[in-house]
Motif scaffolding. Structure first.
Motif, mmCIF file in Angstrom:
data_model
loop_
_atom_site.group_PDB
_atom_site.id
_atom_site.type_symbol
_atom_site.label_atom_id
_atom_site.label_comp_id
_atom_site.label_asym_id
_atom_site.label_seq_id
_atom_site.Cartn_x
_atom_site.Cartn_y
_atom_site.Cartn_z
ATOM 1 N N LEU A 46 44.808 49.943 50.915
ATOM 2 C CA LEU A 46 44.852 50.089 49.415
ATOM 3 C C LEU A 46 45.025 48.450 48.794
ATOM 4 N N ARG A 47 45.760 47.701 49.651
ATOM 5 C CA ARG A 47 45.717 46.187 49.009
ATOM 6 C C ARG A 47 44.158 45.894 48.998
ATOM 7 N N LEU A 48 43.344 46.258 50.018
ATOM 8 C CA LEU A 48 42.058 45.559 50.296
ATOM 9 C C LEU A 48 41.219 46.251 48.944
ATOM 10 N N GLY A 49 41.501 47.546 48.746
ATOM 11 C CA GLY A 49 40.573 48.297 47.673
ATOM 12 C C GLY A 49 40.826 47.437 46.104
ATOM 13 N N ALA A 50 42.161 47.112 45.763
ATOM 14 C CA ALA A 50 42.177 46.304 44.806
ATOM 15 C C ALA A 50 41.760 44.973 44.787
ATOM 16 N N LEU A 51 41.829 44.435 46.006
ATOM 17 C CA LEU A 51 41.212 43.140 46.096
ATOM 18 C C LEU A 51 39.425 42.935 45.926
ATOM 19 N N ALA A 52 38.757 44.267 46.431
ATOM 20 C CA ALA A 52 37.620 44.351 46.133
ATOM 21 C C ALA A 52 36.906 44.250 44.732
ATOM 22 N N SER A 53 37.931 45.185 44.018
ATOM 23 C CA SER A 53 37.564 45.385 42.580
ATOM 24 C C SER A 53 37.675 44.107 41.903
ATOM 25 N N VAL A 54 38.681 43.316 41.825
ATOM 26 C CA VAL A 54 38.979 42.210 41.383
ATOM 27 C C VAL A 54 37.963 41.147 41.930
ATOM 28 N N GLY A 55 37.610 41.194 43.075
ATOM 29 C CA GLY A 55 36.646 40.152 43.497
ATOM 30 C C GLY A 55 35.096 40.436 43.169
ATOM 31 N N ALA A 56 34.882 41.645 42.817
ATOM 32 C CA ALA A 56 33.443 41.962 42.409
ATOM 33 C C ALA A 56 33.286 41.572 40.892
ATOM 34 N N ILE A 57 34.350 41.800 40.159
ATOM 35 C CA ILE A 57 34.178 41.250 38.690
ATOM 36 C C ILE A 57 34.336 39.649 38.526
ATOM 37 N N ALA A 58 35.051 38.954 39.286
ATOM 38 C CA ALA A 58 34.947 37.529 39.457
ATOM 39 C C ALA A 58 33.529 37.124 39.844
ATOM 40 N N GLY A 59 33.212 37.723 41.111
ATOM 41 C CA GLY A 59 32.038 37.328 41.452
ATOM 42 C C GLY A 59 30.865 37.552 40.681
ATOM 43 N N TYR A 60 30.760 38.480 40.013
ATOM 44 C CA TYR A 60 29.679 38.856 38.919
ATOM 45 C C TYR A 60 29.643 37.611 37.809
#
Length: 329
Positions: free
Chosen positions: A269-283
């Protein structure tokens, strides 16, 4: 292990920067295709072999790799890569048949590299794992610099991609080997490995096959190089994560053996949240500075569009986090 992985990632980028600048986007294109073939085969076929070896050693504390199965898979990977190279020789390799033996040795070498590292991590020899990862990338970089200094072009430079894969054997990864002969166990291994390869094949094709697709669609060689270098630059976290997965797999295995599955669920669950935040920031970061960053490192002829850089950064953020999910399963 972490230090070796980080240095290996830096050395890989220095290889691309130095070779790309020295050869230019057109002449560098065959190197990008070779790199892509090796990366696809390694992550799709050889990483599952490495991780399955680690998983079994972590669970049983005895080496039980099904060598006939692994060797047949390596042979199949060589045959498939050779066939692809033969069919695309004119389009992607400037019609140069000398690339064919390079592909054979390249794939064979990295098949052995994956198995060697699997034994090192499976026996918790993480220091040697890190050293072999470091040595593979640094040796490739050193050879490339030497060859370019001698005026050798793309065809000769391609051999530098091959050399690093054999360094893992300097650490004698099989010294703790104690093979078990069990037909039923090998059969179960074959089924698990086949499933893993199919799943990895789907994801890694999306992640890494872009340069091959761009070339197959008829794009100029320079565009293939631009696409490749853009994704290679923003794929840094994913490159590091491939090696770190081997470090987290043994403790994941022990958590399951000890009945601590709820701990893995929390991490998922923690990694799933991290992926969402990371994708927005990465874009956002990729769109804002991606083209300028690529151009600053490699020259303006390698500059991508802002959208390409943004998608590369966002996709890598998700892919890096997602890489750990199959290990939990």
């Amino acid at each position: 292990m972490l230090v070796g992985t980080a240095i290996a990632a830096v050395a890989a980028y220095l290889f691309q920067l130095i070779a790309g600048r020295a050869l230019g986007p057109t002449e560098f294109a065959p190197i990008t295709v070779l790199w892509t073939i090796q990366f696809l085969v390694f992550t799709t076929v050889f990483v599952p072999m490495e991780q399955l070896t680690i998983r079994r050693l972590s669970a049983t504390h005895s080496a039980a790799a099904p060598w006939p199965l692994f060797l047949s898979i390596i042979a199949s990977a060589i045959a498939g890569s050779l066939l692809f190279t033969s069919l695309t020789l004119d389009r992607l390799f400037e019609g140069e048949a000398a690339y064919l033996p390079i592909v054979v040795v390249l794939i064979a070498g990295y098949g052995g590299f994956a198995l060697g590292r699997g034994y090192l991590a499976g026996h918790e020899r993480y220091r040697e794992y890190g050293l072999s990862t470091f040595a593979e990338s640094v040796l490739r970089l050193a050879l490339a610099i030497a060859l370019l200094a001698m005026g050798i072009k793309a065809l000769g430079l391609a051999w530098s991609l091959v050399a690093g894969s054999f360094v893992v054997w300097l650490w004698r990864p099989l010294r703790d080997e104690s093979l078990r002969r069990n037909g039923a166990e090998r059969e179960r291994t074959g089924g698990a490995l086949a499933t893993f390869i199919v799943a990895n094949g789907s994801s890694q094709t999306v992640l890494a096959a872009g340069p091959l697709v761009v070339g197959a669609l008829g794009a100029p060689a320079a565009d293939v190089s631009v696409f490749f270098e853009t994704f290679l630059l923003f794929r840094a976290p994913l490159t590091v994560a491939y090696n770190l997965v081997s470090r987290v797999l043994p403790p994941f295995t022990r958590l399951v053996d000890d009945g601590e599955r709820i701990v893995l669920r929390r991490w998922a669950l923690r990694l799933g949240a991290l992926a969402s935040v990371g994708a927005i920031a990465g874009y956002a970061v990729g769109y804002a500075i991606g083209p300028s960053l690529v151009a600053a490192l490699l020259g303006d002829e390698f500059r991508p569009t802002a959208t390409l850089a943004a998608l590369a950064a966002a996709g890598t953020a998700v892919a890096t986090v997602a890489l750990f999910a199959p290990q939990m399963l």
